[in-house]
Design a protein around this motif. Structure first.
Motif, PDB file in Angstrom:
ATOM      1  N   ALA A   1      36.704 -16.777  23.019  1.00  0.00           N
ATOM      2  CA  ALA A   1      35.613 -17.521  22.477  1.00  0.00           C
ATOM      3  C   ALA A   1      36.127 -18.678  21.553  1.00  0.00           C
ATOM      4  O   ALA A   1      35.551 -19.710  21.480  1.00  0.00           O
ATOM      5  CB  ALA A   1      34.725 -16.638  21.743  1.00  0.00           C
ATOM      6  N   THR A   2      37.047 -18.342  20.819  1.00  0.00           N
ATOM      7  CA  THR A   2      37.885 -19.383  19.830  1.00  0.00           C
ATOM      8  C   THR A   2      38.292 -20.555  20.732  1.00  0.00           C
ATOM      9  O   THR A   2      38.219 -21.857  20.497  1.00  0.00           O
ATOM     10  CB  THR A   2      38.989 -18.892  19.132  1.00  0.00           C
ATOM     11  N   ALA A   3      38.977 -20.213  22.204  1.00  0.00           N
ATOM     12  CA  ALA A   3      39.328 -21.363  22.753  1.00  0.00           C
ATOM     13  C   ALA A   3      38.082 -22.467  23.552  1.00  0.00           C
ATOM     14  O   ALA A   3      38.339 -23.614  23.210  1.00  0.00           O
ATOM     15  CB  ALA A   3      39.992 -20.730  23.973  1.00  0.00           C
TER      16      ALA A   3
ATOM     17  N   LEU B   1      37.812 -26.512  22.138  1.00  0.00           N
ATOM     18  CA  LEU B   1      37.534 -27.472  23.107  1.00  0.00           C
ATOM     19  C   LEU B   1      36.083 -28.265  22.993  1.00  0.00           C
ATOM     20  O   LEU B   1      35.965 -29.233  23.280  1.00  0.00           O
ATOM     21  CB  LEU B   1      37.394 -26.792  24.653  1.00  0.00           C
ATOM     22  N   ALA B   2      35.249 -27.452  22.227  1.00  0.00           N
ATOM     23  CA  ALA B   2      33.900 -28.125  21.892  1.00  0.00           C
ATOM     24  C   ALA B   2      34.274 -28.879  20.734  1.00  0.00           C
ATOM     25  O   ALA B   2      33.707 -30.054  20.547  1.00  0.00           O
ATOM     26  CB  ALA B   2      33.007 -27.055  21.368  1.00  0.00           C
ATOM     27  N   GLU B   3      35.069 -28.630  19.778  1.00  0.00           N
ATOM     28  CA  GLU B   3      35.585 -29.516  18.706  1.00  0.00           C
ATOM     29  C   GLU B   3      36.328 -30.652  19.140  1.00  0.00           C
ATOM     30  O   GLU B   3      36.036 -31.635  18.519  1.00  0.00           O
ATOM     31  CB  GLU B   3      36.519 -28.755  17.704  1.00  0.00           C
ATOM     32  N   GLN B   4      36.939 -30.719  20.270  1.00  0.00           N
ATOM     33  CA  GLN B   4      37.613 -31.677  20.730  1.00  0.00           C
ATOM     34  C   GLN B   4      36.770 -32.682  21.412  1.00  0.00           C
ATOM     35  O   GLN B   4      37.138 -33.673  22.248  1.00  0.00           O
ATOM     36  CB  GLN B   4      38.849 -31.468  21.592  1.00  0.00           C
ATOM     37  N   GLY B   5      35.313 -32.187  21.850  1.00  0.00           N
ATOM     38  CA  GLY B   5      34.669 -33.178  22.366  1.00  0.00           C
ATOM     39  C   GLY B   5      34.648 -32.865  24.095  1.00  0.00           C
ATOM     40  O   GLY B   5      34.104 -33.562  24.772  1.00  0.00           O
TER      41      GLY B   5
ATOM     42  N   LEU C   1      33.792 -30.337  25.935  1.00  0.00           N
ATOM     43  CA  LEU C   1      32.787 -29.369  26.341  1.00  0.00           C
ATOM     44  C   LEU C   1      31.768 -29.256  25.369  1.00  0.00           C
ATOM     45  O   LEU C   1      32.127 -29.423  24.097  1.00  0.00           O
ATOM     46  CB  LEU C   1      33.025 -28.165  27.153  1.00  0.00           C
ATOM     47  N   SER C   2      30.555 -28.605  25.636  1.00  0.00           N
ATOM     48  CA  SER C   2      29.707 -28.114  24.504  1.00  0.00           C
ATOM     49  C   SER C   2      29.191 -27.018  24.948  1.00  0.00           C
ATOM     50  O   SER C   2      29.204 -26.416  26.081  1.00  0.00           O
ATOM     51  CB  SER C   2      28.419 -29.108  24.604  1.00  0.00           C
ATOM     52  N   ILE C   3      28.961 -25.975  24.074  1.00  0.00           N
ATOM     53  CA  ILE C   3      28.368 -24.451  24.242  1.00  0.00           C
ATOM     54  C   ILE C   3      26.982 -24.772  24.776  1.00  0.00           C
ATOM     55  O   ILE C   3      26.760 -23.506  25.446  1.00  0.00           O
ATOM     56  CB  ILE C   3      28.543 -23.533  22.994  1.00  0.00           C
ATOM     57  N   GLU C   4      26.279 -25.820  24.949  1.00  0.00           N
ATOM     58  CA  GLU C   4      25.110 -25.790  25.585  1.00  0.00           C
ATOM     59  C   GLU C   4      25.272 -26.379  26.816  1.00  0.00           C
ATOM     60  O   GLU C   4      24.168 -26.454  27.481  1.00  0.00           O
ATOM     61  CB  GLU C   4      24.216 -26.676  24.846  1.00  0.00           C
ATOM     62  N   ASP C   5      26.498 -26.510  27.551  1.00  0.00           N
ATOM     63  CA  ASP C   5      26.719 -26.912  28.740  1.00  0.00           C
ATOM     64  C   ASP C   5      26.093 -26.111  29.698  1.00  0.00           C
ATOM     65  O   ASP C   5      26.460 -24.644  29.363  1.00  0.00           O
ATOM     66  CB  ASP C   5      28.169 -27.505  28.970  1.00  0.00           C
ATOM     67  N   ARG C   6      25.771 -26.492  30.784  1.00  0.00           N
ATOM     68  CA  ARG C   6      25.210 -25.558  31.840  1.00  0.00           C
ATOM     69  C   ARG C   6      26.705 -24.950  32.484  1.00  0.00           C
ATOM     70  O   ARG C   6      27.366 -25.668  32.868  1.00  0.00           O
ATOM     71  CB  ARG C   6      24.426 -25.983  32.886  1.00  0.00           C
TER      72      ARG C   6
ATOM     73  N   ILE D   1      37.670 -22.651  30.832  1.00  0.00           N
ATOM     74  CA  ILE D   1      38.823 -23.334  30.095  1.00  0.00           C
ATOM     75  C   ILE D   1      39.920 -23.881  31.221  1.00  0.00           C
ATOM     76  O   ILE D   1      40.336 -24.961  30.765  1.00  0.00           O
ATOM     77  CB  ILE D   1      39.407 -22.058  29.147  1.00  0.00           C
ATOM     78  N   GLU D   2      40.059 -23.011  31.887  1.00  0.00           N
ATOM     79  CA  GLU D   2      41.101 -23.660  33.092  1.00  0.00           C
ATOM     80  C   GLU D   2      40.607 -24.940  33.775  1.00  0.00           C
ATOM     81  O   GLU D   2      41.322 -25.761  33.861  1.00  0.00           O
ATOM     82  CB  GLU D   2      41.302 -22.496  34.170  1.00  0.00           C
TER      83      GLU D   2
END
Length: 425
Positions: free
Chosen positions: A66-68, A72-76, A78-83, A162-163
């Motif tokens: 989850a932290t990973a 990645l969301a902090e880096q832009g 991805l977003s956790i709202e992504d499908r 993540i991969e």
């Protein structure tokens, strides 16, 4: 009596002489106030556990996954709202919208690949791509967002995301993003063929004593539960989460918010962390268990106190010990024993088999739930003698038998069981 002596007393009786044991860490302000191991790391060699032994940390792995994602969301990236299908095109949502948030908080509705598959240790360690294909094609159990249902499949899929977005395998990503920068040299995937220094051997308790635990195939848990670690590395990780070196503090606060379901109710689970209140203090925690290992990590949200329990025996009573450690560290008095020893008459309307909505069973009158383990605390109420914070509440009396059982434990939502078979005599 000091902290260490009180912890020693709490552990006494939970492990057997000559048996496997537990490593315990109590952390305050980024330092150990107790760091000690009890029992054996290897029964065949008689090797004692050490505080720096490596244990499989099972579902504590989910906080790293989850932290990973949040990193990645902090880096832009991805977003956790992504499908989900935006990152894994092989996934067919079948007219539904499944987001990364749904996977993080176990509300996706995707069927857990562990269900109906027999004992995990009987399974072949199939290639991950085969398992992913099976998970992606599985039916839905409910509409995304409607319910909370713990689901290892969701965290397997998050590892695949993540991969896909990083171009690195899951372990390499964690190593480069977290383990190397933070100095967590003893945290890695717990594969059977890898040489891992001071690895504790896993055990299960059988009728005739302890047995070597059969390996739990790593690919079946992978990013949902495949890591191993040590007390020392988990101290580093805990400190990095608290001071914002792993991810930003505000980002972490998002991870420990309870989940809002479609009916507007809140469920006490965030992203890789359960949420609770203990003795008026906000707390987030997680447990883990696979063949041969059991663990729990609990962190007070508003003060720098953390407890870590790592055991090399399956079904070790980690939750009971965790609450004891919290009470010791907070200098709270022991829980008072209430009620009186339960009698057979007290349980006359309670005996039988009860099951919850997921098929888990609770049986009264069997050896596993011997009535002598309980105190009677009032009509339909029973407290465990060895853990009086655990309460059984029976209700809905029909035809001389209670039809419903609510199981109450301080760190968890109440678990409801319904009578599923005639009472046993």
């Amino acid at each position: 009596m000091g902290t260490s002596e009180r912890v020693d007393e709490a552990v006494e009786g939970l492990i057997e002489v000559g048996g496997p044991g537990v490593a315990i860490g109590v952390l305050r302000d980024g330092q150990f106030i107790h760091r000690k191991a009890y029992g054996l790391a290897d029964l065949e060699w008689g090797t004692p556990l050490r505080p720096d032994c490596s244990f499989r940390i099972c579902s504590l792995s989910k906080q790293f996954t989850a932290t990973a994602i949040m990193h990645l969301a902090e880096q832009g990236v991805l977003s956790i709202e992504d499908r989900l299908d935006a990152h894994l095109p092989a996934f067919d949502p079948r007219g539904r919208t499944v987001t990364l948030r749904h996977l993080l908080n176990h509300t996706s509705g995707i069927r857990n690949h562990d269900e109906g598959r027999g004992h995990r240790t009987d399974r072949v360690n199939i290639p991950r791509e085969w398992l992913l294909a099976e998970i992606l094609a599985a039916p839905f159990d409910f509409e995304p967002g409607d319910q909370y249902r713990y689901c290892n499949s969701g965290y397997i899929l998050l590892g695949a995301v993540i991969e896909a977005v990083s171009g690195q395998d899951f372990e390499t990503f964690l190593k480069r993003a977290f383990f190397e920068p933070l100095g967590m040299a003893q945290t890695s995937m717990s594969t059977a063929d890898r040489v891992i220094p001071f690895r504790a051997r896993g055990y299960v308790r059988g009728r005739s004593g302890f047995h070597n635990a059969r390996p739990d195939p790593t690919n079946w848990s992978h990013s949902a539960g495949g890591l191993c670690s040590t007390l020392d590395d988990l101290l580093v990780w805990d400190t990095a989460l608290r001071d914002g070196r792993a991810i930003g503090r505000n980002t972490f606060e998002q991870m420990i918010e309870p989940t809002l379901l479609a009916d507007r109710t809140l469920y006490p689970y965030g992203f890789g962390w359960g949420t609770a209140t203990y003795e008026g203090r906000r707390l987030h925690h997680h447990t883990g268990g696979v063949s041969g290992f059991a663990c729990q990590m609990a962190r007070l949200t508003d003060e720098a106190l953390t407890t870590i329990v790592l055991s090399n025996v399956y079904m070790f009573p980690f939750d009971r010990l965790t609450r004891s450690l919290l009470r010791i560290a907070l200098d709270l008095p022991p829980i008072k024993i209430q009620g009186r020893p339960a009698t057979a008459d007290d349980f006359s309307a309670c005996g039988g088999r009860f099951s919850d909505e997921y098929g888990a069973e609770f049986r009264l009158g069997s050896a596993q739930h011997d009535t002598s383990r309980y105190n009677h605390a009032g009509e339909g109420r029973f407290l465990e003698v060895n853990d009086p914070e655990i309460e059984l509440r029976f209700c809905d009396l029909q035809g001389g038998e209670y039809q419903t059982l609510d199981y109450h434990s301080p760190l968890w939502p109440a678990q409801r069981f319904v009578r599923s078979a005639p009472s046993e005599t």
